[in-house]
Design a protein around this motif. Structure first.
Motif, PDB file in Angstrom:
ATOM      1  N   ILE A 126       0.804  -1.423   0.013  1.00 17.96           N
ATOM      2  CA  ILE A 126       0.133  -0.205  -0.077  1.00 17.96           C
ATOM      3  C   ILE A 126       0.846   1.385   0.043  1.00 17.96           C
ATOM      4  N   SER A 127       0.443   2.224  -0.869  1.00 18.85           N
ATOM      5  CA  SER A 127       1.405   3.534  -0.990  1.00 18.85           C
ATOM      6  C   SER A 127       0.697   4.673  -0.452  1.00 18.85           C
ATOM      7  N   PRO A 128       0.625   4.964   0.843  1.00 23.46           N
ATOM      8  CA  PRO A 128       0.385   6.207   1.329  1.00 23.46           C
ATOM      9  C   PRO A 128       1.315   7.520   0.936  1.00 23.46           C
ATOM     10  N   PHE A 129       0.544   8.579   0.264  1.00 23.07           N
ATOM     11  CA  PHE A 129       1.225   9.686  -0.333  1.00 23.07           C
ATOM     12  C   PHE A 129       1.579  10.631   0.781  1.00 23.07           C
ATOM     13  N   ILE A 130       2.701  10.830   1.380  1.00 20.70           N
ATOM     14  CA  ILE A 130       2.944  11.713   2.550  1.00 20.70           C
ATOM     15  C   ILE A 130       2.956  13.025   2.100  1.00 20.70           C
ATOM     16  N   GLY A 131       3.874  13.329   1.209  1.00 23.24           N
ATOM     17  CA  GLY A 131       4.189  14.764   0.857  1.00 23.24           C
ATOM     18  C   GLY A 131       2.960  15.568   0.351  1.00 23.24           C
ATOM     19  N   ARG A 132       2.140  14.545  -0.464  1.00 25.25           N
ATOM     20  CA  ARG A 132       0.922  15.363  -1.142  1.00 25.25           C
ATOM     21  C   ARG A 132      -0.033  15.701   0.127  1.00 25.25           C
ATOM     22  N   LEU A 133      -0.238  14.965   1.199  1.00 25.31           N
ATOM     23  CA  LEU A 133      -0.917  15.301   2.389  1.00 25.31           C
ATOM     24  C   LEU A 133      -0.432  16.410   3.067  1.00 25.31           C
ATOM     25  N   ASP A 134       0.860  16.477   3.203  1.00 22.13           N
ATOM     26  CA  ASP A 134       1.746  17.637   3.777  1.00 22.13           C
ATOM     27  C   ASP A 134       1.269  18.754   3.131  1.00 22.13           C
ATOM     28  N   GLY A 140       1.010  14.273   6.927  1.00 19.77           N
ATOM     29  CA  GLY A 140       1.201  12.807   6.072  1.00 19.77           C
ATOM     30  C   GLY A 140       1.309  11.742   6.970  1.00 19.77           C
ATOM     31  N   MET A 141       2.380  11.895   7.926  1.00 17.13           N
ATOM     32  CA  MET A 141       2.750  10.855   8.611  1.00 17.13           C
ATOM     33  C   MET A 141       1.937  10.334   9.487  1.00 17.13           C
ATOM     34  N   ASN A 142       0.800  10.970   9.935  1.00 17.90           N
ATOM     35  CA  ASN A 142      -0.101  10.307  10.885  1.00 17.90           C
ATOM     36  C   ASN A 142      -1.082   9.168  10.088  1.00 17.90           C
ATOM     37  N   LEU A 143      -0.955   9.451   8.650  1.00 15.22           N
ATOM     38  CA  LEU A 143      -1.525   8.240   7.829  1.00 15.22           C
ATOM     39  C   LEU A 143      -0.576   7.079   8.170  1.00 15.22           C
ATOM     40  N   VAL A 144       0.610   7.170   8.038  1.00 11.28           N
ATOM     41  CA  VAL A 144       1.591   5.978   8.064  1.00 11.28           C
ATOM     42  C   VAL A 144       1.275   5.323   9.494  1.00 11.28           C
ATOM     43  N   ARG A 145       1.232   6.134  10.566  1.00 11.56           N
ATOM     44  CA  ARG A 145       0.867   5.602  11.764  1.00 11.56           C
ATOM     45  C   ARG A 145      -0.547   4.708  12.090  1.00 11.56           C
ATOM     46  N   GLN A 146      -1.387   5.408  11.442  1.00 10.78           N
ATOM     47  CA  GLN A 146      -2.702   4.902  11.290  1.00 10.78           C
ATOM     48  C   GLN A 146      -2.892   3.418  10.815  1.00 10.78           C
ATOM     49  N   ILE A 147      -2.194   3.410   9.566  1.00  6.00           N
ATOM     50  CA  ILE A 147      -2.143   2.251   8.785  1.00  6.00           C
ATOM     51  C   ILE A 147      -1.514   1.114   9.531  1.00  6.00           C
ATOM     52  N   LYS A 148      -0.396   1.508  10.023  1.00  9.88           N
ATOM     53  CA  LYS A 148       0.558   0.609  10.681  1.00  9.88           C
ATOM     54  C   LYS A 148      -0.300  -0.004  11.971  1.00  9.88           C
ATOM     55  N   GLN A 149      -0.969   0.809  12.534  1.00  4.99           N
ATOM     56  CA  GLN A 149      -1.752   0.126  14.003  1.00  4.99           C
ATOM     57  C   GLN A 149      -2.712  -0.912  13.260  1.00  4.99           C
ATOM     58  N   ILE A 150      -3.499  -0.492  11.940  1.00  7.08           N
ATOM     59  CA  ILE A 150      -4.479  -1.226  11.590  1.00  7.08           C
ATOM     60  C   ILE A 150      -4.086  -2.628  11.149  1.00  7.08           C
ATOM     61  N   TYR A 151      -2.981  -2.313  10.358  1.00  8.49           N
ATOM     62  CA  TYR A 151      -2.498  -3.813   9.793  1.00  8.49           C
ATOM     63  C   TYR A 151      -1.962  -4.638  10.878  1.00  8.49           C
ATOM     64  N   SER A 152      -1.348  -3.913  11.972  1.00  7.16           N
ATOM     65  CA  SER A 152      -0.850  -4.932  12.944  1.00  7.16           C
ATOM     66  C   SER A 152      -2.064  -5.574  13.712  1.00  7.16           C
ATOM     67  N   ILE A 160       3.677  -1.797   3.916  1.00 10.90           N
ATOM     68  CA  ILE A 160       3.437  -0.234   3.449  1.00 10.90           C
ATOM     69  C   ILE A 160       4.678   0.421   3.032  1.00 10.90           C
ATOM     70  N   ILE A 161       4.403   1.131   1.786  1.00  9.64           N
ATOM     71  CA  ILE A 161       5.302   1.836   1.165  1.00  9.64           C
ATOM     72  C   ILE A 161       5.215   3.407   1.521  1.00  9.64           C
ATOM     73  N   VAL A 162       6.128   3.823   2.403  1.00 12.52           N
ATOM     74  CA  VAL A 162       5.662   5.420   2.441  1.00 12.52           C
ATOM     75  C   VAL A 162       6.241   6.072   1.161  1.00 12.52           C
ATOM     76  N   ALA A 163       5.384   6.691   0.459  1.00 10.55           N
ATOM     77  CA  ALA A 163       5.481   7.394  -0.788  1.00 10.55           C
ATOM     78  C   ALA A 163       5.430   8.839  -0.795  1.00 10.55           C
ATOM     79  N   SER A 164       5.667   9.595  -1.895  1.00  8.79           N
ATOM     80  CA  SER A 164       5.892  10.946  -1.923  1.00  8.79           C
ATOM     81  C   SER A 164       6.550  11.586  -0.870  1.00  8.79           C
ATOM     82  N   ILE A 165       7.791  10.933  -0.752  1.00 13.67           N
ATOM     83  CA  ILE A 165       8.808  11.529   0.267  1.00 13.67           C
ATOM     84  C   ILE A 165       9.649  12.775  -0.215  1.00 13.67           C
ATOM     85  N   ARG A 166       9.471  13.866   0.376  1.00 16.42           N
ATOM     86  CA  ARG A 166      10.088  15.020   0.018  1.00 16.42           C
ATOM     87  C   ARG A 166      11.390  15.446   0.473  1.00 16.42           C
TER      88      ARG A 166
END
Ligand code: G3P
Length: 219
Positions: A126-134, A140-152, A160-166
């Motif tokens: 899954i590729s959450p797009f961090i930079g575009r949320l920022d 953006g990073m809150n999204l990664v935390r939420q996904i990590k928790q749900i998946y675990s 989880i592929i953290v994408a749109s890294i700036r």
């Protein structure tokens, strides 16, 4: 954390591969269009360099078209991860492809509920797009935390592929959260190596070394 390079540029991919830190490559239609080469030839060329997962994106908007394009891309090699946009049609395609053991990277993810659906459909990545949320003042990073928790919570194997890294801090935070992968643009990867104290330290060591008599320098 695995490091993918987010580029379709062959020179950049070869360069990062030579650093010994490359685990995979992600591309998207924008990055491919920049290279002015035939899409399939370009992905084949990347495939000849990289052993890890290589993401190549479909452009159809309907599940049947996505599945057809995905099957053609997957023929390039077993390490092709077909990038599919996070839509209803996209997830229908992901379900079909997961049964065929074709790797999928569900892209353009902007919410944790979207990520939950992608995992349920059987997405490999899954590729959450961090930079575009920022960019729109959402952290953006809150999204990664939420996904990590749900998946675990449920033991979903989707990575989880953290994408749109700036910038380097995005990469650092991704690692602190425990994301599986960060896909990083070439210029950000180069910045990760740099520290002024490293450069100053090397200069000082070499200056001191020059003070040693020539006869004592051999090793
Ligand atoms: O991997 C997704 C990435 O290519 C998007 O990055 O900078 O266009 O938001 P960006």
């Amino acid at each position: 954390m695995k490091i993918f390079v987010d580029t379709a540029n062959i020179e950049q991919i070869k360069e990062v591969a030579s650093w010994g830190i490359l685990d995979g490559v992600t591309t998207n239609p924008t990055l491919v269009a920049r290279e002015k080469k035939a899409f399939v030839d370009l992905i084949k060329e990347i495939h000849s360099i990289v052993e890890g997962p290589i993401s190549a994106e479909v452009v159809s908007l309907e599940s049947s078209g996505m599945v057809d394009q995905a099957r053609r891309l997957a023929k390039i090699g077993r390490n092709i991860a077909v990038k599919i946009p996070l839509t209803k049609e996209g997830l229908k395609a992901v379900k079909i492809l997961s049964r065929e053991k074709i790797m999928t990277n569900v892209t353009l993810c902007f919410s944790p509920s979207q990520a939950l659906l992608a995992a349920k459909a059987g997405a490999t990545f899954i590729s959450p797009f961090i930079g575009r949320l920022d960019d729109i003042s959402h952290e953006g990073m809150n999204l990664v935390r939420q996904i990590k928790q749900i998946y675990s919570n449920y033991g979903y194997p989707t990575q989880i592929i953290v994408a749109s890294i700036r910038h380097p801090l995005h990469m650092l935070e991704a690692a602190q959260i425990g994301a599986d992968i960060a896909t990083v643009p070439f210029d950000v990867l180069e910045k990760l190596f740099k520290h002024p104290l490293t450069d100053i330290g090397i200069d000082r060591f070499l200056r001191d070394w020059r003070g040693l008599p020539e006869k004592d320098k051999a090793f």
